[in-house]
Design a protein around this motif. Structure first.
Motif, PDB file in Angstrom:
ATOM      1  N   ARG A   1     -22.810 -26.084  -8.160  1.00  0.00           N
ATOM      2  CA  ARG A   1     -22.789 -26.967  -7.015  1.00  0.00           C
ATOM      3  C   ARG A   1     -23.125 -26.283  -5.790  1.00  0.00           C
ATOM      4  N   THR A   2     -22.746 -25.251  -5.374  1.00  0.00           N
ATOM      5  CA  THR A   2     -22.806 -24.889  -3.895  1.00  0.00           C
ATOM      6  C   THR A   2     -23.686 -23.466  -4.065  1.00  0.00           C
TER       7      THR A   2
ATOM      8  N   LYS B   1     -20.580 -33.063   0.170  1.00  0.00           N
ATOM      9  CA  LYS B   1     -21.241 -33.741  -1.133  1.00  0.00           C
ATOM     10  C   LYS B   1     -21.384 -32.739  -2.309  1.00  0.00           C
ATOM     11  N   ALA B   2     -21.747 -31.503  -1.875  1.00  0.00           N
ATOM     12  CA  ALA B   2     -22.038 -30.473  -3.093  1.00  0.00           C
ATOM     13  C   ALA B   2     -20.681 -30.200  -3.662  1.00  0.00           C
ATOM     14  N   THR B   3     -19.377 -30.125  -2.965  1.00  0.00           N
ATOM     15  CA  THR B   3     -18.425 -29.519  -3.634  1.00  0.00           C
ATOM     16  C   THR B   3     -17.800 -30.834  -4.618  1.00  0.00           C
TER      17      THR B   3
ATOM     18  N   GLU C   1     -22.723 -29.331  11.513  1.00  0.00           N
ATOM     19  CA  GLU C   1     -23.867 -29.972  10.982  1.00  0.00           C
ATOM     20  C   GLU C   1     -24.057 -29.795   9.540  1.00  0.00           C
ATOM     21  N   TRP C   2     -23.318 -28.583   9.062  1.00  0.00           N
ATOM     22  CA  TRP C   2     -23.319 -28.519   7.422  1.00  0.00           C
ATOM     23  C   TRP C   2     -22.414 -29.239   6.608  1.00  0.00           C
TER      24      TRP C   2
ATOM     25  N   PRO D   1     -27.265 -20.781   2.461  1.00  0.00           N
ATOM     26  CA  PRO D   1     -27.650 -22.016   2.957  1.00  0.00           C
ATOM     27  C   PRO D   1     -26.359 -23.124   3.659  1.00  0.00           C
ATOM     28  N   TRP D   2     -25.181 -22.513   3.473  1.00  0.00           N
ATOM     29  CA  TRP D   2     -24.038 -23.221   3.902  1.00  0.00           C
ATOM     30  C   TRP D   2     -23.313 -22.449   5.304  1.00  0.00           C
TER      31      TRP D   2
ATOM     32  N   ALA E   1     -21.382 -32.619   6.119  1.00  0.00           N
ATOM     33  CA  ALA E   1     -21.560 -33.855   5.250  1.00  0.00           C
ATOM     34  C   ALA E   1     -22.283 -33.124   3.839  1.00  0.00           C
ATOM     35  N   ASP E   2     -23.525 -32.388   3.912  1.00  0.00           N
ATOM     36  CA  ASP E   2     -23.989 -32.084   2.796  1.00  0.00           C
ATOM     37  C   ASP E   2     -23.230 -31.143   1.950  1.00  0.00           C
ATOM     38  N   PHE E   3     -22.590 -30.191   2.644  1.00  0.00           N
ATOM     39  CA  PHE E   3     -21.559 -29.140   1.901  1.00  0.00           C
ATOM     40  C   PHE E   3     -20.364 -30.157   1.202  1.00  0.00           C
TER      41      PHE E   3
END
Length: 432
Positions: A418-419, A403-405, A396-397, A182-183, A399-401
């Protein structure tokens, strides 16, 4: 072997682990040696059962109101494998090689008991003495976080960009169910079922030619967050078998100077063959020899020092479920001292404007945020790079990453919940 016979074998092995206090891997190996009739599929299925029981040891005992190998296995079948009482009873018949039939008490427990009201350390399956530490970092979500750390991990691979591209690697092992992670832009994931054998990735052509390496996505991301660049002087101080060394080398594109060393020279044994297979030519492996400092010639000249710090490994419980039950408070104290020593050594190696990347595979605050706070207090010339800037290297990953951490002013924490990775902490410290 029948599914029922595998259950009996798992109970036998679990009893050996309890009685002899040996690591699960050793007990499984000994059982396999003395039961050569068991095929590879049987051994994999039995190992899956044993490790799942170790993952759910406390919660299964609580559910069954009994702390025996059999009780833990029965509880695990309900909690982890999702079997109902009838499915479990069909496996426990007492017939040839099958476990004894369920007792009335066992049926009642499997039918009516639940984890409702269980203490967090029981429902989350971790040693009680760790509860204050996990509360400090996760608060009321510690049970959910620990439960995620008890689930079976997938097999993650990192594409070695010196040898291959991810599209090519994915195509070459598509038959294993490989998918992008995913990341990490370099990651490939192979999901594994409860009874699945680890695929023979070491026999795949893409692995033999150095195109991929086995590495959890969290470890890949931690390496990417160091932002190692071509042409830099980079030191991997706790290189071990070379997982992050290989990742750093690929990021540097073979340009610059990469030094890999480790205080324990035994850990370095596999690194030479791995570097050769990966096509790395700019790495200098320094094996400790006597009391001399292997980095004595580095005088505040490094652009980047990476510390994959010795730690308790709490973030890797889903891969080593028996390790959490063998962990003692004294081990944490030893690791904290080791981390202070390696951090203080690293501080002297970095040039002004350079950086230290501090990484652990732990979720405990004593090894993570508290270590970073103490380091900055001892070395005020260093500042922590804000996590938002740290993750920017992911493009590009990012921002979302981010937020997940779980982020703090000292760094960021990845967790299985979380990740979807192992538990990794990462902090980038810049020297002014």
């Amino acid at each position: 072997m029948t599914p029922a016979a595998r259950l009996s074998a798992a109970i036998e092995i679990l009893s050996t682990i309890d009685a002899q206090r040996v690591p699960a891997a050793n007990a499984l190996k000994e059982w396999g040696t003395s039961h050569r009739f068991a095929g590879s599929g049987d051994r994999a299925a039995i190992a899956g059962l044993v490790f799942d029981v170790l993952r759910r040891r406390s919660s299964s005992s609580y559910l069954m109101d009994a702390d025996t190998s059999r009780a833990r296995l029965l509880g695990m079948l309900k909690l982890e494998r999702g079997l109902d009482v009838n499915a479990i009873a069909a496996l426990c018949t007492g017939e040839r090689f099958a476990p004894e039939a369920l007792s009335a008490d066992e049926r009642a427990a499997l039918t009516s008991r639940s984890l409702s009201g269980a203490p967090a350390h029981v429902a989350g399956d971790y040693p009680e003495w760790l509860d204050p530490h996990l509360t400090q970092v996760f608060g009321d979500e510690r049970m959910e976080e620990a439960t995620a750390m008890a689930s079976r991990a997938p097999l993650d691979l990192r594409v070695n960009t010196l040898r291959a591209k991810r599209e090519k690697a994915l195509a070459s092992i598509a038959h294993l169910g490989a998918k992008p992670t995913p990341w990490s832009p370099l990651g490939i994931r192979i999901e594994l079922g409860a009874d699945a054998r680890n695929p023979g990735i070491h026999a795949e052509e893409i692995f033999i030619k150095g195109g991929v390496e086995v590495q959890d996505e969290g470890s890949q991301l931690a390496a990417l967050l160091t932002d190692a660049k071509p042409g830099e002087q980079v030191i991997d101080m706790c290189a071990g078998a070379g997982g992050k060394t290989l990742a750093l080398a690929a990021m540097m594109q073979g340009k610059g100077r990469l030094i890999a060393t480790d205080r324990d020279k035994r850990q370095l044994a596999p690194i030479h063959e791995r570097l050769s297979r990966a096509g790395v030519h700019n790495a200098d492996v320094r094996t400790p020899k006597g009391p001399d400092d292997t980095l004595a010639d580095i005088k505040a000249s490094a652009d980047l020092v990476v510390i994959d710090a010795p730690c308790t490994g709490t973030g890797t419980w889903r891969r080593n479920p028996d390790a959490k039950w063998r962990m003692r408070p004294g081990a944490l104290e030893v690791r904290i001292k080791d981390q202070i020593e390696v951090l203080d050594r690293a501080a002297l190696l970095v040039k002004p404007g350079g950086r230290v990347a501090y990484i652990t595979c732990s979720v405990l605050p004593q090894e993570n945020t508290e270590q970073v706070k103490a380091f900055v207090a001892r070395h005020p010339e260093y500042k922590v790079l804000p996590p938002a800037k740290t993750v920017a290297v992911l493009g590009e990953w990012a921002a979302d990453f981010g937020k997940a951490t779980l982020q703090s002013s000292e760094g960021l924490l990845m967790t299985p919940r979380r990740t979807g990775t192992d538990g990794f902490f990462a902090a980038i410290l810049t020297r002014g």
